[in-house]
Design an enzyme around this catalytic site. Structure first.
Site, mmCIF file in Angstrom:
data_model
loop_
_atom_site.group_PDB
_atom_site.id
_atom_site.type_symbol
_atom_site.label_atom_id
_atom_site.label_comp_id
_atom_site.label_asym_id
_atom_site.label_seq_id
_atom_site.Cartn_x
_atom_site.Cartn_y
_atom_site.Cartn_z
ATOM 1 N N THR A 7 -4.516 4.388 -3.130
ATOM 2 C CA THR A 7 -3.783 3.290 -2.501
ATOM 3 C C THR A 7 -4.702 2.108 -2.179
ATOM 4 O O THR A 7 -4.391 0.971 -2.498
ATOM 5 C CB THR A 7 -3.144 3.802 -1.209
ATOM 6 O OG1 THR A 7 -4.139 4.530 -0.479
ATOM 7 C CG2 THR A 7 -1.984 4.722 -1.495
ATOM 8 N N PHE A 51 3.087 -0.047 4.641
ATOM 9 C CA PHE A 51 2.482 1.144 5.236
ATOM 10 C C PHE A 51 3.537 2.116 5.766
ATOM 11 O O PHE A 51 3.232 3.002 6.554
ATOM 12 C CB PHE A 51 1.497 0.750 6.340
ATOM 13 C CG PHE A 51 0.248 0.089 5.803
ATOM 14 C CD1 PHE A 51 -0.744 0.835 5.187
ATOM 15 C CD2 PHE A 51 0.072 -1.285 5.892
ATOM 16 C CE1 PHE A 51 -1.895 0.242 4.673
ATOM 17 C CE2 PHE A 51 -1.074 -1.904 5.387
ATOM 18 C CZ PHE A 51 -2.062 -1.134 4.774
ATOM 19 N N CYS A 94 1.778 4.899 7.982
ATOM 20 C CA CYS A 94 0.439 5.287 7.543
ATOM 21 C C CYS A 94 -0.545 5.458 8.706
ATOM 22 O O CYS A 94 -0.753 4.540 9.489
ATOM 23 C CB CYS A 94 -0.090 4.211 6.601
ATOM 24 S SG CYS A 94 -1.719 4.555 5.958
HETATM 25 MN MN1 MNH Z 1 -1.415 5.842 3.959
HETATM 26 C C1 MNH Z 1 1.363 7.538 5.028
HETATM 27 C C2 MNH Z 1 0.594 3.502 2.487
HETATM 28 C C3 MNH Z 1 -4.179 4.103 3.009
HETATM 29 C C4 MNH Z 1 -3.428 8.283 5.293
HETATM 30 N N1 MNH Z 1 0.601 5.589 3.771
HETATM 31 C C5 MNH Z 1 1.581 6.391 4.305
HETATM 32 C C6 MNH Z 1 2.865 5.832 3.983
HETATM 33 C C7 MNH Z 1 2.641 4.700 3.264
HETATM 34 C C8 MNH Z 1 1.220 4.545 3.141
HETATM 35 C C9 MNH Z 1 3.701 3.773 2.689
HETATM 36 C C10 MNH Z 1 4.223 6.422 4.363
HETATM 37 C C11 MNH Z 1 4.702 7.322 3.258
HETATM 38 C C12 MNH Z 1 6.095 7.860 3.447
HETATM 39 O O1 MNH Z 1 6.865 7.352 4.256
HETATM 40 O O2 MNH Z 1 6.429 8.813 2.723
HETATM 41 N N2 MNH Z 1 -1.738 4.150 2.910
HETATM 42 C C13 MNH Z 1 -0.770 3.318 2.423
HETATM 43 C C14 MNH Z 1 -1.401 2.176 1.784
HETATM 44 C C15 MNH Z 1 -2.752 2.350 1.944
HETATM 45 C C16 MNH Z 1 -2.949 3.601 2.654
HETATM 46 C C17 MNH Z 1 -0.645 1.055 1.103
HETATM 47 C C18 MNH Z 1 -3.884 1.493 1.507
HETATM 48 C C19 MNH Z 1 -3.797 0.258 1.170
HETATM 49 N N3 MNH Z 1 -3.454 6.160 4.095
HETATM 50 C C20 MNH Z 1 -4.414 5.281 3.699
HETATM 51 C C21 MNH Z 1 -5.711 5.799 4.070
HETATM 52 C C22 MNH Z 1 -5.503 7.003 4.697
HETATM 53 C C23 MNH Z 1 -4.075 7.214 4.720
HETATM 54 C C24 MNH Z 1 -7.032 5.113 3.793
HETATM 55 C C25 MNH Z 1 -6.461 7.977 5.301
HETATM 56 C C26 MNH Z 1 -7.698 7.776 5.507
HETATM 57 N N4 MNH Z 1 -1.106 7.593 4.951
HETATM 58 C C27 MNH Z 1 -2.075 8.449 5.433
HETATM 59 C C28 MNH Z 1 -1.455 9.559 6.113
HETATM 60 C C29 MNH Z 1 -0.066 9.355 6.027
HETATM 61 C C30 MNH Z 1 0.121 8.108 5.296
HETATM 62 C C31 MNH Z 1 -2.192 10.699 6.787
HETATM 63 C C32 MNH Z 1 1.034 10.238 6.596
HETATM 64 C C33 MNH Z 1 1.381 9.780 8.003
HETATM 65 C C34 MNH Z 1 2.442 10.664 8.653
HETATM 66 O O3 MNH Z 1 3.486 10.890 8.051
HETATM 67 O O4 MNH Z 1 2.208 11.083 9.774
#
Ligand code: MNH
Length: 467
Positions: A283, A409, A416
């Site tokens: 991502t 996010f 996220c």
């Molecule tokens: Mn990330 C959930 C986008 C970077 C850890 N992330 C989500 C969701 C999105 C998302 C959209 C929700 C998904 C859903 O509803 O099914 N995340 C991003 C984007 C980036 C990103 C666009 C970078 C740019 N994410 C990161 C990074 C980490 C991370 C870096 C960890 C270090 N993300 C997560 C985690 C979740 C999540 C953990 C789940 C959160 C939850 O449901 O409690």
């Protein structure tokens, strides 16, 4: 009903237009696009903006509903009535990310527990602790690009950067990816398992026997991921506690849940580590790649960004994390990249009780795929939606639009966890590369058909900044 209307006044979901479909393969032939499923869904929603929703039939007969207009999204983002549910690729990602934060069900105990333990560790204040992992890894990228002084492959290099960063911050492991051209076998296994989670959805059931070997490798890949991560956890426990590094693994092993007083199980910690790797690298790598592409095509904007960095950070040395947080234009460039090319292009929501979505019924539990790439380009909210303009994220402009118009996010309590981590890591990289290097225009953008879209075949000619 939340709005006082009665269910009978609402239209049935079967009123939502449906793509043509055939027995056994469903709507597959109408869903093909060289740049992948999500660009195709965007194209289709743009043809149905009057409705803002579309049904398609999967080869297994299931009929997902996709939603792409902001007015409908305003219902789906309402946390009182809707919640995240697992559907599509997430069901398969759960094979290896288990009940980790990303693939846990919204009502699962381990989601609440891990959220209470981990979310504070991702606050901006806590991230100071992981900032050195970001600068250390970025040094490797800068060396690599300055040495190249010519064409570089942006996407694999961004992948190396984000993977090395999250592994160092997450469990004190150095993959040293910039020292080899091949991606580490562990990282290749992650990439393959992730891709399979979406490919499997697009295969008609009758071809499955031809994929037996492929599925066997998927299972082997998963075993190897578990093995490596379990080893890392075991190694850590063998060290005396006073020698433990201050990374996410140590946090998970030591901090009890403030509510129950219990710690996360080793099995759940394994899933959380895989979750960080899976959710946290492609991502951010995609985001950076798109942002570099946009800057390489717009010299004026590029120079505006450089001026901001020169003024806030100076011409020498790494910025402090505080300085990075103050780079407003850099931040807006990243947001504008995520608007046009959200690297998680869709999320799934379902009603907690029978309710409405726009003019339609939303029966309890019925999943809706919310197309982030489509709401981010809804012309009812975004003027000239395809134009790259970071000033859409100036505070006044943000206040003037519905919050549902921009959700890169995710939503509410399931948004996220790594948002601040990602934005700091990406801001730092963007700022330093623009300060140190010049780019040549790479030409028009094409996307890869991967689970997280990326610029296709994106080579950038970089050279050291002329004084
Ligand atoms: Mn990330 C959930 C986008 C970077 C850890 N992330 C989500 C969701 C999105 C998302 C959209 C929700 C998904 C859903 O509803 O099914 N995340 C991003 C984007 C980036 C990103 C666009 C970078 C740019 N994410 C990161 C990074 C980490 C991370 C870096 C960890 C270090 N993300 C997560 C985690 C979740 C999540 C953990 C789940 C959160 C939850 O449901 O409690």
């Amino acid at each position: 009903m939340a709005d006082g209307t009665t269910t009978s006044a609402l239209r049935p979901l079967s009123d939502i237009p449906i793509l043509p479909k055939l027995p056994i393969i469903g709507s597959l032939p109408w869903l093909y696009h060289p740049e992948g499923f999500m660009p195709r869904m965007l194209e289709l929603i743009e043809q149905h903006r009057d409705v803002g929703a579309l049904r398609v039939e999967r080869p297994d007969g299931i009929i997902p509903i996709f939603v792409g207009n902001v007015s409908l999204a305003e219902d789906l983002v309402d946390e009182n009535r809707f919640e995240k549910v697992l559907d599509g690729p997430l069901v398969h990602i759960r094979d290896f990310a288990g009940d980790g934060l990303f693939t846990a069900h919204s009502d699962e105990d381990n989601w609440h527990k891990a959220n209470r333990i981990l979310a504070p560790g991702f606050s901006t204040a806590s991230l100071e602790r992981y900032y050195p992992a970001m600068t250390e890894t970025l040094e490797r990228l800068l060396e690599h690009w300055l040495r190249a002084n010519g064409p570089v492959d942006v996407v694999p290099d961004m992948t190396k950067l984000t993977l090395d960063t999250i592994s160092l911050a997450g469990f004190d492991h150095r993959f040293d990816s910039f020292e080899s051209t091949e991606l580490h076998p562990f990282l290749q296994a992650i990439a393959r398992t992730l891709q399979e989670s979406i490919d499997v959805l697009q295969r008609p059931l009758f071809v499955e026997p031809l994929f037996r070997k492929h599925r066997a490798r998927y299972q082997r890949d998963i075993e190897s991921l578990f093995c490596l991560v379990d080893d890392v956890i075991r190694e850590r426990k063998r060290l005396p506690e006073e020698k433990w590094p201050r990374d996410f693994l140590s946090l998970m092993l030591t901090v009890p849940d403030p509510k129950s007083g219990e710690k996360l199980s080793d099995k759940n910690i394994r899933y959380q580590i895989l979750t960080f790797l899976v959710a946290g690298h492609e991502t951010t790598a995609g985001l950076l790649s798109f942002a570099f592409h946009a800057l390489a095509r717009d010299r004026e904007l590029f120079l505006r960004v450089r001026r901001e960095v020169d003024e806030a950070v100076g011409r020498q040395g790494m910025p402090t994390m505080k300085q990075v947080l103050e780079l407003d234009l850099v931040r807006r460039v990243l947001h504008e990249s995520l608007r046009l090319w959200p690297t998680v292009p869709a999320v799934t929501r379902a009603a907690k009780e029978d309710t409405s979505m726009g003019p339609y019924v939303a029966p309890k539990g019925r999943p809706f795929g919310l197309l982030l790439n489509a709401i981010h380009r809804d012309p009812a909210v975004w003027k000239e939606p395809t134009r790259f303009d970071p000033d859409r994220f100036l505070p006044e402009a943000v206040k003037a639009r519905p919050a549902a118009a921009y959700k890169p996010f995710g939503i509410g309590k399931r948004a996220c966890t790594g948002k601040h981590f990602a934005l700091i890591e990406a801001s730092l990289c963007l700022a330093m590369v623009v300060r140190e290097m010049d780019f040549e225009d790479p030409g028009p953008l094409r996307l890869t058909p991967t689970i997280s879209p990326k610029p296709k075949g994106f080579r950038l000619r970089v050279r050291r900044r002329a004084a």
